[in-house]
Each structure stands twice: as structure tokens, then as C-alpha cells.
Design a protein around this motif. Structure first.
Motif, mmCIF file in Angstrom:
data_model
loop_
_atom_site.group_PDB
_atom_site.id
_atom_site.type_symbol
_atom_site.label_atom_id
_atom_site.label_comp_id
_atom_site.label_asym_id
_atom_site.label_seq_id
_atom_site.Cartn_x
_atom_site.Cartn_y
_atom_site.Cartn_z
ATOM 1 N N VAL A 92 0.869 -1.176 0.000
ATOM 2 C CA VAL A 92 0.000 0.000 0.000
ATOM 3 C C VAL A 92 0.902 1.221 0.000
ATOM 4 O O VAL A 92 1.709 1.412 0.900
ATOM 5 C CB VAL A 92 -0.933 0.025 1.226
ATOM 6 N N THR A 93 0.786 2.028 -1.057
ATOM 7 C CA THR A 93 1.575 3.255 -1.156
ATOM 8 C C THR A 93 0.640 4.368 -1.596
ATOM 9 O O THR A 93 0.220 4.415 -2.741
ATOM 10 C CB THR A 93 2.735 3.108 -2.174
ATOM 11 N N GLY A 94 0.306 5.224 -0.674
ATOM 12 C CA GLY A 94 -0.611 6.316 -1.013
ATOM 13 C C GLY A 94 -1.961 5.765 -1.438
ATOM 14 O O GLY A 94 -2.578 5.008 -0.712
ATOM 15 N N ILE A 95 -2.372 6.107 -2.654
ATOM 16 C CA ILE A 95 -3.682 5.648 -3.124
ATOM 17 C C ILE A 95 -3.619 4.311 -3.860
ATOM 18 O O ILE A 95 -4.637 3.800 -4.288
ATOM 19 C CB ILE A 95 -4.337 6.709 -4.036
ATOM 20 N N THR A 96 -2.428 3.740 -4.007
ATOM 21 C CA THR A 96 -2.323 2.438 -4.671
ATOM 22 C C THR A 96 -2.297 1.324 -3.634
ATOM 23 O O THR A 96 -1.784 1.492 -2.535
ATOM 24 C CB THR A 96 -1.075 2.338 -5.571
ATOM 25 N N HIS A 97 -2.874 0.192 -4.008
ATOM 26 C CA HIS A 97 -2.927 -0.957 -3.110
ATOM 27 C C HIS A 97 -2.943 -2.226 -3.935
ATOM 28 O O HIS A 97 -3.620 -2.308 -4.967
ATOM 29 C CB HIS A 97 -4.169 -0.890 -2.211
ATOM 30 N N GLU A 126 -12.844 1.973 -7.119
ATOM 31 C CA GLU A 126 -13.222 1.630 -8.494
ATOM 32 C C GLU A 126 -12.294 2.350 -9.456
ATOM 33 O O GLU A 126 -12.032 3.534 -9.312
ATOM 34 C CB GLU A 126 -14.673 2.035 -8.760
ATOM 35 N N HIS A 127 -11.800 1.625 -10.435
ATOM 36 C CA HIS A 127 -10.914 2.167 -11.459
ATOM 37 C C HIS A 127 -10.810 1.154 -12.583
ATOM 38 O O HIS A 127 -11.439 0.093 -12.536
ATOM 39 C CB HIS A 127 -9.527 2.488 -10.878
ATOM 40 N N LYS A 128 -9.990 1.464 -13.558
ATOM 41 C CA LYS A 128 -9.781 0.545 -14.675
ATOM 42 C C LYS A 128 -9.311 -0.808 -14.128
ATOM 43 O O LYS A 128 -8.397 -0.854 -13.301
ATOM 44 C CB LYS A 128 -8.725 1.126 -15.615
ATOM 45 N N PRO A 129 -9.922 -1.909 -14.563
ATOM 46 C CA PRO A 129 -9.511 -3.220 -14.044
ATOM 47 C C PRO A 129 -8.106 -3.606 -14.501
ATOM 48 O O PRO A 129 -7.621 -3.155 -15.538
ATOM 49 C CB PRO A 129 -10.558 -4.179 -14.616
ATOM 50 N N THR A 165 -5.014 -1.795 -7.706
ATOM 51 C CA THR A 165 -4.657 -0.720 -8.625
ATOM 52 C C THR A 165 -3.508 -1.101 -9.559
ATOM 53 O O THR A 165 -2.618 -1.862 -9.191
ATOM 54 C CB THR A 165 -4.250 0.540 -7.827
ATOM 55 N N PRO A 166 -3.562 -0.561 -10.781
ATOM 56 C CA PRO A 166 -2.442 -0.719 -11.710
ATOM 57 C C PRO A 166 -1.236 0.068 -11.196
ATOM 58 O O PRO A 166 -1.400 0.883 -10.281
ATOM 59 C CB PRO A 166 -2.966 -0.114 -13.013
ATOM 60 N N PRO A 167 -0.071 -0.105 -11.742
ATOM 61 C CA PRO A 167 0.230 -0.894 -12.923
ATOM 62 C C PRO A 167 0.506 -2.358 -12.567
ATOM 63 O O PRO A 167 0.892 -2.684 -11.444
ATOM 64 C CB PRO A 167 1.503 -0.241 -13.470
ATOM 65 N N GLU A 168 0.322 -3.215 -13.550
ATOM 66 C CA GLU A 168 0.557 -4.635 -13.379
ATOM 67 C C GLU A 168 2.022 -4.934 -13.066
ATOM 68 O O GLU A 168 2.345 -5.929 -12.418
ATOM 69 C CB GLU A 168 0.108 -5.411 -14.617
#
Length: 115
Positions: free
Chosen positions: A15-20, A46-49, A86-89
Motif C-alpha cells: 500500500v503506497t498512497g492511493i495504490t494498493h 473503483e478504477h480501470k480493471p 490498482t495498476p500498474p501490473e
């Protein structure tokens, strides 16, 4: 990052900021078919899958890189990730490398806490 052992799965969360991101890997050199499971969403994000094909490719590349670096031979049998991560892959490549390094170097994988 947090490392947890859940049954046969080794789990890393990032988990970094808004990414998880959550990645679970089960290693087994005797299985010939790789499986990937998308776990149900957590929370309201919710965001791009995520592109599952790219995610699997990144995990396999990460494990292969760590194997090469460490002289190990871990083989991925099963991958799990969370549907609304969250992306990126490419983050999953780094996470896979981290799991193999930690496992090889004898790092701890905590047991899950009971809620």
C-alpha cells in the motif's frame, strides 16, 4: 510491504498512497498447469480493471528473475489477486521478486491475525 503465510499461499500486500495491491502465490513444481484467481473486491475503490494476462506475465517474470539471481527454482502453481487492486501490473513483478527473496533468505511470513 507485509508478508503473510495463508495455508499454502505466500502473500504480500503493498500500500503506497492511493495504490494498493495484494499478491498470493502458491509454489509447486509438480503441477503442470498454472491457475490464476481474481479475489472479490475489497472496499469501494473503483478504477480501470487490471489486465490479468499482463499481471500473470509480470509475476512469472519476477519469479524467473529472482530464481536467476538467487540460484533457486521456484515454480508458480497458482496466483491470486484482488479484483479492485490498482495498476500498474508491473508492481506484481516487484512483489513476486520480493516473495522469492524473502522465502529464500529465511525471512518471516506472519500468520494471519484473527479479526
Amino acid at each position: 510491504m507485509q508478508f503473510v503465510r495463508q495455508g499454502e499461499f505466500l502473500t504480500v500486500t503493498r500500500v503506497t498512497g492511493i495504490t494498493h495491491n495484494l499478491l498470493q502465490i502458491r509454489f509447486d513444481s509438480t503441477e503442470s498447469r498454472l491457475s490464476c484467481e481474481r479475489l472479490p473486491p475489497i472496499g469501494e475503490c473503483e478504477h480501470k480493471p487490471l489486465d490479468e494476462e499482463a499481471l500473470v506475465r509480470c509475476v512469472l517474470e519476477g519469479v524467473a528473475e529472482a530464481n536467476s539471481e538467487l540460484g533457486t527454482d521456484y515454480s508458480v502453481a497458482e496466483i491470486r489477486y484482488v479484483e479492485n487492486d490498482t495498476p500498474p501490473e508491473a508492481a506484481y513483478r516487484f512483489m513476486a521478486i520480493s516473495i522469492v527473496r524473502r522465502l529464500h533468505l529465511g525471512g518471516e511470513f506472519e500468520l494471519p491475525t484473527k479479526a
